[in-house]
Write a protein that holds these residues in place. Structure first.
Motif, PDB file in Angstrom:
ATOM      1  N   ALA A 291       0.873  -1.228   0.022  1.00 54.10           N
ATOM      2  CA  ALA A 291       0.017  -0.043  -0.344  1.00 54.10           C
ATOM      3  C   ALA A 291       0.612   1.463  -0.073  1.00 54.10           C
ATOM      4  O   ALA A 291       0.578   2.553  -0.625  1.00 54.10           O
ATOM      5  N   VAL A 292       2.193   1.080   0.182  1.00 55.54           N
ATOM      6  CA  VAL A 292       3.243   2.385   0.760  1.00 55.54           C
ATOM      7  C   VAL A 292       3.377   2.083  -0.793  1.00 55.54           C
ATOM      8  O   VAL A 292       3.209   4.247  -0.968  1.00 55.54           O
ATOM      9  N   GLN A 293       3.876   1.471  -1.643  1.00 52.22           N
ATOM     10  CA  GLN A 293       4.073   2.022  -2.734  1.00 52.22           C
ATOM     11  C   GLN A 293       3.331   2.277  -3.801  1.00 52.22           C
ATOM     12  O   GLN A 293       3.134   3.171  -4.139  1.00 52.22           O
ATOM     13  N   ILE A 294       2.134   1.906  -3.859  1.00 50.66           N
ATOM     14  CA  ILE A 294       1.148   1.685  -4.513  1.00 50.66           C
ATOM     15  C   ILE A 294       0.594   3.243  -4.057  1.00 50.66           C
ATOM     16  O   ILE A 294       0.800   4.242  -5.215  1.00 50.66           O
ATOM     17  N   ALA A 295       0.020   3.322  -3.752  1.00 51.06           N
ATOM     18  CA  ALA A 295      -0.055   5.297  -3.292  1.00 51.06           C
ATOM     19  C   ALA A 295       0.836   6.121  -3.074  1.00 51.06           C
ATOM     20  O   ALA A 295       0.251   6.820  -4.271  1.00 51.06           O
ATOM     21  N   LYS A 296       2.181   5.627  -3.081  1.00 52.18           N
ATOM     22  CA  LYS A 296       3.420   7.194  -3.745  1.00 52.18           C
ATOM     23  C   LYS A 296       2.747   6.634  -5.173  1.00 52.18           C
ATOM     24  O   LYS A 296       3.358   7.799  -5.617  1.00 52.18           O
TER      25      LYS A 296
END
Length: 338
Positions: A162-167
């Motif tokens: 989720a952290v990477q996709i949101a970024k």
């Protein structure tokens, strides 16, 4: 072929290795020789039959479906007569039922090409966790460029994706995790990382457009406090308790809070979707996301892999090397020891 089956609810020792006939694909199916898979919380929930709510769909006394495992990466072995999207010999990854086996038959919509720059172990842990993160943020959370997003449980499987996709989707990300995983989460691109033992992110009143609660660790009241008017909280996981009443209560509370204000609360379960798998394939190909694998177990030790996943201590994903050498492990017979 060798496969893991679940014939009765219980601890990991309840799992059995069996010999099964190789699957024959239906017209809309693909048969994949599985190289790697991974363990998800749903696997141990199904194994234990807990919370009891699970048994309403899986079978009251014993599992209706003996198969276990969802994530896979491997090589296409056979294709059904109506399938034109992949060919025999293609390297693929996806999401199906029965991935804890040497071969899996899955509908073609659950399979996409593996990018050549991504290893089988990395691709084999993507399915459930990354789809949950993507669908939670994009479809249910309606993420937009410039949004301020809080990811709770950022050190786990769903949270790390989720952290990477949101970024990748242009958001500013505040992430919470335990102290020992802060450096890992920071390396994934989070703009700010908080130790949840020290800082309660929900005290930041009205600061977030979107909250993805990966694991259900935050209270609904706290999430409401932290959201901006019109913001959305996406709930993934049952929270601190795994009792059916707690899950139902949390879902009911989310519905009630959505009705009384401008803030939305959404609880969901990831669905197999080829368009979303293609999105993840593209992100993997350009290295916008990179799977985090803490441990890899050989197929023979799958019970230990599930036991470790059940502790909740895994940083990122727990992988399973179904085929010898796929995850750097030495082949051992099912039931063998390391």
């Amino acid at each position: 072929m060798k496969a893991v089956v679940l014939r009765s609810y219980g601890p990991p020792e309840a799992l059995a290795f069996v010999d099964r006939a190789e699957p024959v694909p239906a017209p809309d199916q693909v048969v994949v020789r599985v190289m790697t898979s991974s363990v998800n919380p749903i696997d141990w929930h199904r194994m234990r039959g807990r919370p009891l709510l699970v048994r309403a769909s899986e079978g009251l006394r014993r599992p209706k479906d003996e198969r276990l495992g969802a994530d896979f990466a491997g090589v296409v072995e056979r294709v059904g007569s109506a399938v034109s999207t992949v060919r025999v010999g293609d390297e693929v990854f996806g999401f199906g039922t029965g991935a804890f086996a040497e071969l899996i038959a899955v509908k073609a919509e659950g399979v996409v090409a593996k990018p050549p720059n991504v290893s089988f172990p990395a691709a084999g842990v993507v399915g459930v966790a990354a789809l949950t993160a993507l669908q939670g943020l994009q479809h249910h959370g309606r993420i937009a460029e410039g949004h301020r997003v809080l990811v709770s449980g950022a050190g786990g499987g769903v949270g790390s994706f989720a952290v990477q996709i949101a970024k990748a989707l242009g958001a500013e990300v505040v992430a919470t995790t335990s102290a020992d995983r802060m450096a890992l989460v920071r390396s994934l691109g989070a703009d700010e990382v908080l130790d949840y033992h020290v800082t309660d992110p929900t005290e930041r009143r009205g600061q977030f457009d979107l909250i993805l609660d990966a694991g259900g660790w935050l209270s609904l009241r706290g999430e409401r406090r932290a959201l901006k008017p019109g913001g959305t909280a996406v709930l993934s996981g049952g929270g601190r308790s795994v009792t059916g009443s707690a899950i139902i209560g949390r879902m009911g509370g989310a519905i009630a809070l959505t009705k009384v204000g401008s803030r939305r609360f959404v609880s969901f379960v990831a669905q197999r979707n080829q368009a979303d798998l293609e999105t993840l394939r593209s992100m993997l190909e350009v290295e916008a996301i990179r799977p985090v694998i803490e441990r890899t177990y050989p197929f023979a030790e799958i019970a230990d892999a599930i036991r470790y996943q059940e502790t909740g201590r895994a940083a990122g994903k727990v992988a399973v090397a179904i085929r010898a050498g796929a995850g750097g492990e030495t082949e051992r017979p099912p039931g063998g020891k390391r």
